[in-house]
Design a protein around this motif. Structure first.
Motif, PDB file in Angstrom:
ATOM      1  N   ARG A   1      40.416  33.012  -3.747  1.00 32.78           N
ATOM      2  CA  ARG A   1      40.033  31.905  -2.853  1.00 32.78           C
ATOM      3  C   ARG A   1      38.890  31.088  -3.449  1.00 32.78           C
ATOM      4  O   ARG A   1      38.710  29.927  -3.111  1.00 32.78           O
ATOM      5  N   GLY A   2      38.110  31.701  -4.334  1.00 29.50           N
ATOM      6  CA  GLY A   2      36.991  31.010  -4.958  1.00 29.50           C
ATOM      7  C   GLY A   2      37.384  30.059  -6.070  1.00 29.50           C
ATOM      8  O   GLY A   2      36.554  29.299  -6.570  1.00 29.50           O
ATOM      9  N   ILE A   3      38.642  30.069  -6.458  1.00 33.32           N
ATOM     10  CA  ILE A   3      39.123  29.146  -7.492  1.00 33.32           C
ATOM     11  C   ILE A   3      39.107  27.734  -6.917  1.00 33.32           C
ATOM     12  O   ILE A   3      39.495  27.502  -5.766  1.00 33.32           O
ATOM     13  N   ARG A   4      38.693  26.794  -7.731  1.00 33.76           N
ATOM     14  CA  ARG A   4      38.619  25.395  -7.301  1.00 33.76           C
ATOM     15  C   ARG A   4      40.007  24.868  -6.931  1.00 33.76           C
ATOM     16  O   ARG A   4      40.986  25.122  -7.608  1.00 33.76           O
ATOM     17  N   ASP A   5      40.089  24.148  -5.833  1.00 34.53           N
ATOM     18  CA  ASP A   5      41.293  23.470  -5.327  1.00 34.53           C
ATOM     19  C   ASP A   5      42.381  24.415  -4.814  1.00 34.53           C
ATOM     20  O   ASP A   5      43.544  24.027  -4.725  1.00 34.53           O
ATOM     21  N   VAL A   6      42.030  25.648  -4.444  1.00 31.11           N
ATOM     22  CA  VAL A   6      43.009  26.564  -3.857  1.00 31.11           C
ATOM     23  C   VAL A   6      43.097  26.286  -2.366  1.00 31.11           C
ATOM     24  O   VAL A   6      42.088  26.202  -1.671  1.00 31.11           O
ATOM     25  N   ASP A   7      44.326  26.108  -1.872  1.00 28.85           N
ATOM     26  CA  ASP A   7      44.544  25.860  -0.455  1.00 28.85           C
ATOM     27  C   ASP A   7      44.868  27.147   0.305  1.00 28.85           C
ATOM     28  O   ASP A   7      44.368  27.377   1.397  1.00 28.85           O
ATOM     29  N   VAL A   8      45.752  27.994  -0.264  1.00 27.74           N
ATOM     30  CA  VAL A   8      46.229  29.175   0.435  1.00 27.74           C
ATOM     31  C   VAL A   8      46.260  30.362  -0.523  1.00 27.74           C
ATOM     32  O   VAL A   8      46.718  30.233  -1.664  1.00 27.74           O
TER      33      VAL A   8
ATOM     34  N   GLU B   1      48.391  29.056  -3.602  1.00 28.87           N
ATOM     35  CA  GLU B   1      48.878  27.669  -3.516  1.00 28.87           C
ATOM     36  C   GLU B   1      47.710  26.722  -3.754  1.00 28.87           C
ATOM     37  O   GLU B   1      46.653  26.861  -3.150  1.00 28.87           O
ATOM     38  N   PHE B   2      47.919  25.759  -4.631  1.00 25.36           N
ATOM     39  CA  PHE B   2      46.883  24.809  -5.016  1.00 25.36           C
ATOM     40  C   PHE B   2      47.097  23.459  -4.344  1.00 25.36           C
ATOM     41  O   PHE B   2      48.163  23.181  -3.800  1.00 25.36           O
ATOM     42  N   ALA B   3      46.085  22.610  -4.432  1.00 25.84           N
ATOM     43  CA  ALA B   3      46.169  21.249  -3.898  1.00 25.84           C
ATOM     44  C   ALA B   3      47.128  20.415  -4.749  1.00 25.84           C
ATOM     45  O   ALA B   3      47.455  20.768  -5.886  1.00 25.84           O
ATOM     46  N   TRP B   4      47.577  19.299  -4.201  1.00 23.30           N
ATOM     47  CA  TRP B   4      48.532  18.426  -4.889  1.00 23.30           C
ATOM     48  C   TRP B   4      47.999  17.926  -6.225  1.00 23.30           C
ATOM     49  O   TRP B   4      48.768  17.729  -7.162  1.00 23.30           O
ATOM     50  N   ALA B   5      46.713  17.695  -6.335  1.00 19.46           N
ATOM     51  CA  ALA B   5      46.149  17.064  -7.530  1.00 19.46           C
ATOM     52  C   ALA B   5      46.126  17.983  -8.744  1.00 19.46           C
ATOM     53  O   ALA B   5      45.938  17.516  -9.863  1.00 19.46           O
ATOM     54  N   VAL B   6      46.345  19.272  -8.557  1.00 21.88           N
ATOM     55  CA  VAL B   6      46.263  20.227  -9.658  1.00 21.88           C
ATOM     56  C   VAL B   6      47.601  20.297 -10.384  1.00 21.88           C
ATOM     57  O   VAL B   6      48.654  20.465  -9.771  1.00 21.88           O
ATOM     58  N   ALA B   7      47.554  20.172 -11.710  1.00 18.82           N
ATOM     59  CA  ALA B   7      48.764  20.296 -12.527  1.00 18.82           C
ATOM     60  C   ALA B   7      49.190  21.766 -12.582  1.00 18.82           C
ATOM     61  O   ALA B   7      48.339  22.662 -12.558  1.00 18.82           O
TER      62      ALA B   7
END
Length: 118
Positions: free
Chosen positions: A70-77, A92-98
């Protein structure tokens, strides 16, 4: 104007068929990098722990693993499924992450945890 269009029904259908065929040909030529993403990047992690039951592993290591992910940047779930002998975690990551960047981030976090896991 509508009378003119309806009286030339075969011409309109031919124009529609040519346009549709041209669209199919052009879509097959489109590089896959230009296709839009329809899902957020998701990474699955599988941990095998044959000596632990689901409850024991969850109580001993679940919080450490889930909080680290959860501490990873841009993690949603972060969603974990504990079973006897195996644990599956979905990140699951945010849309902006490749997708490649998401894989790298999860691998880095799991490598940092490797010494604290059984």
């Amino acid at each position: 104007m509508l009378n003119f269009l309806f009286s030339r029904r075969k011409g309109i259908l031919l124009l529609f068929a040519v346009t549709a065929a041209l669209g199919v040909v052009l879509v097959t030529q489109l590089p896959t990098q230009l296709y839009p993403r329809i899902r957020k990047p998701q990474i699955s992690v599988t941990l095998r722990h044959p000596a632990y039951t689901a409850v024991d592993f969850s109580e001993s290591y679940g919080d450490v693993i889930e909080n680290s992910l959860r501490g990873i940047r841009d993690v949603d779930v972060v969603e974990a499924t504990y079973q006897t002998g195996i644990t599956r975690i979905r990140v699951e990551f945010a849309w902006a992450v490749a997708p490649d960047e998401a894989i790298t981030r999860v691998e880095t976090a799991m490598t940092a945890l490797r010494g604290r896991l059984p």
